[in-house]
Design an enzyme around this catalytic site. Sequence first.
Site, PDB file in Angstrom:
ATOM      1  N   ARG A 163       0.845  -1.189   0.000  1.00  0.00           N
ATOM      2  CA  ARG A 163       0.000   0.000   0.000  1.00  0.00           C
ATOM      3  C   ARG A 163       0.888   1.249   0.000  1.00  0.00           C
ATOM      4  O   ARG A 163       1.504   1.564   1.014  1.00  0.00           O
ATOM      5  CB  ARG A 163      -0.944   0.028   1.206  1.00  0.00           C
ATOM      6  CG  ARG A 163      -1.765   1.320   1.259  1.00  0.00           C
ATOM      7  CD  ARG A 163      -3.019   1.242   2.118  1.00  0.00           C
ATOM      8  NE  ARG A 163      -2.762   1.058   3.531  1.00  0.00           N
ATOM      9  CZ  ARG A 163      -3.702   1.174   4.479  1.00  0.00           C
ATOM     10  NH1 ARG A 163      -4.957   1.490   4.147  1.00  0.00           N
ATOM     11  NH2 ARG A 163      -3.414   0.971   5.745  1.00  0.00           N
ATOM     12  N   ASP A 447      -4.258   3.406  13.850  1.00  0.00           N
ATOM     13  CA  ASP A 447      -3.408   3.926  12.788  1.00  0.00           C
ATOM     14  C   ASP A 447      -3.919   5.299  12.401  1.00  0.00           C
ATOM     15  O   ASP A 447      -4.775   5.871  13.087  1.00  0.00           O
ATOM     16  CB  ASP A 447      -3.342   2.963  11.597  1.00  0.00           C
ATOM     17  CG  ASP A 447      -4.687   2.754  10.905  1.00  0.00           C
ATOM     18  OD1 ASP A 447      -5.646   3.510  11.185  1.00  0.00           O
ATOM     19  OD2 ASP A 447      -4.778   1.845  10.068  1.00  0.00           O
TER      20      ASP A 447
END
Length: 527
Positions: A163, A447
């Site tokens: 990612r 996150d």
Amino acid sequence: MTMPAGVEITGPTINRYAEVLTAEALDFLAELHRAFDGRRRELLAARRDREAELAAGGTLDFLPETRHVREGDWRVAPPAPGLVDRRVEITGPTDAKMTINALNSGAKVWLADHEDANTPLWENVVTGQLNLRDAIERKLGFRSPEGKEYALHDGELATIVVRPRGWHLTEKHILVDGERTSGALVDFGLYFFHCARLQLDRGAGPYFYLPKMESHLEARLWNDVFLLAQERLGIPRGTIRATVLIETVPAAFEMEEILYELREHSAGLNAGRWDYMFSMIKKFRGRGAEFVLPDRNSVSMTVPFMRAYTELLVRTCHKRGAHAIGGMAAFIPSRRDPEVNETALAKVRDDKTREAHDGFDGSWVAHPDLVPVCREVFDEVLGDRPNQLDRTRDDVRVNAADLLAVRATPGGKTETGLRNAVSVGVQYLASWLRGSGAVAVFNLMEDAATAEISRSQVWQWLHNDVALDDTGQPVTRELIERIADEEIGKLPGDPGDYADARALFMEVAVADDFADFLTLPAYERMP
């Protein structure tokens, strides 16, 4: 090393950085920058224009100009090697320890995260690329400060899917023609340049998760990047495969169009649940009570607007032959509190069971100890099948009003919820500024996406004159400041250790102007 013309490295070159930052790799990055950065900027400007329209009272709907795509007869490319069975995926940053643990975890896929679970500290940007290459070549090892050794096992490893950063983030340590490069193109370009051929030689391929997109035009840009990259390095067209995270509300209205733009490179869509909640707050933050969400932890995947979004995602994917991947289980098992584990694992099992029965082909976890429960749930539904692409979910009917039905979300706006949002936001930012983007807070893996929910919810409550349901107190800057000090006082260490994080949290949570992403001002504070 002789730098390519117009390229400048402003970060230090240490250890094995020269293995990644080769002249040839930097020349490739420069080509990507010159070919695509102008379009990237234009698309970011288009995001701001759309947001201004929403702030002025506009709404979102399915695009009339792309009706022919939604009504057309087409399918994406068949699943690539290593991406046929995706029943369990694990996500985490690309430090050496996490890389080894994730690849050894028994998950089918590892999302090697250069984005929300990472921080773009220069060291992380470069060493993450080294760790990926070393892992593919099975050369990666790690020794902890306590002397524990970590190594890749000899059996089957998870398929690596990288990612990169979103289109909005830049890389200030690599300049081309005096301009910052795109963080997305740096992360993609370095991995593709160094690892695409290695992956092909091992029977896999260069696979990616694409974050934060808001339109099919942004997917078209990625597709054009893929075409140039494959041609430039002599990689067969269609080798790259990309799964798109549907984690913004505008993208939910363009899922079919996004798949269509990437169709020869598509590996499906993922329900990026945390960022999706953040996007809902962000896009409609000034629209009053209709879009004000209750406490973050009370917004489950079964509330109406989230249910509509996930069911539409499965239907859209399977209609076009694409995988539908479920959201992340963020729980972090505790080795000291069995009671906490029992309660949390029951919730994880319920969540994954719902996804499996809804037709998802797999789902995410944030910790290796959750891989078995997720795999068990999907094994029960899939049996010997690698996926359930044959479940087309023709029964699903979702319209624009369903996707925007925030008012129907149950739950209260409480002091407990406010305190949790402030504490999580400050703790996360303190870690982020130190270089770690995946942080265990209150037994959850936080996150950037979950931190975004926290700070945007505080902003929304403050700027929409919310009064707390349990105490009757109006949410004011003074209340938020006091709660921040009280919550910091409960944390280990000196309160001064959190001063920078507190200041940054206040900047993105209470200021009149809403920062697009908290990582933008945070990055400017990072060396």
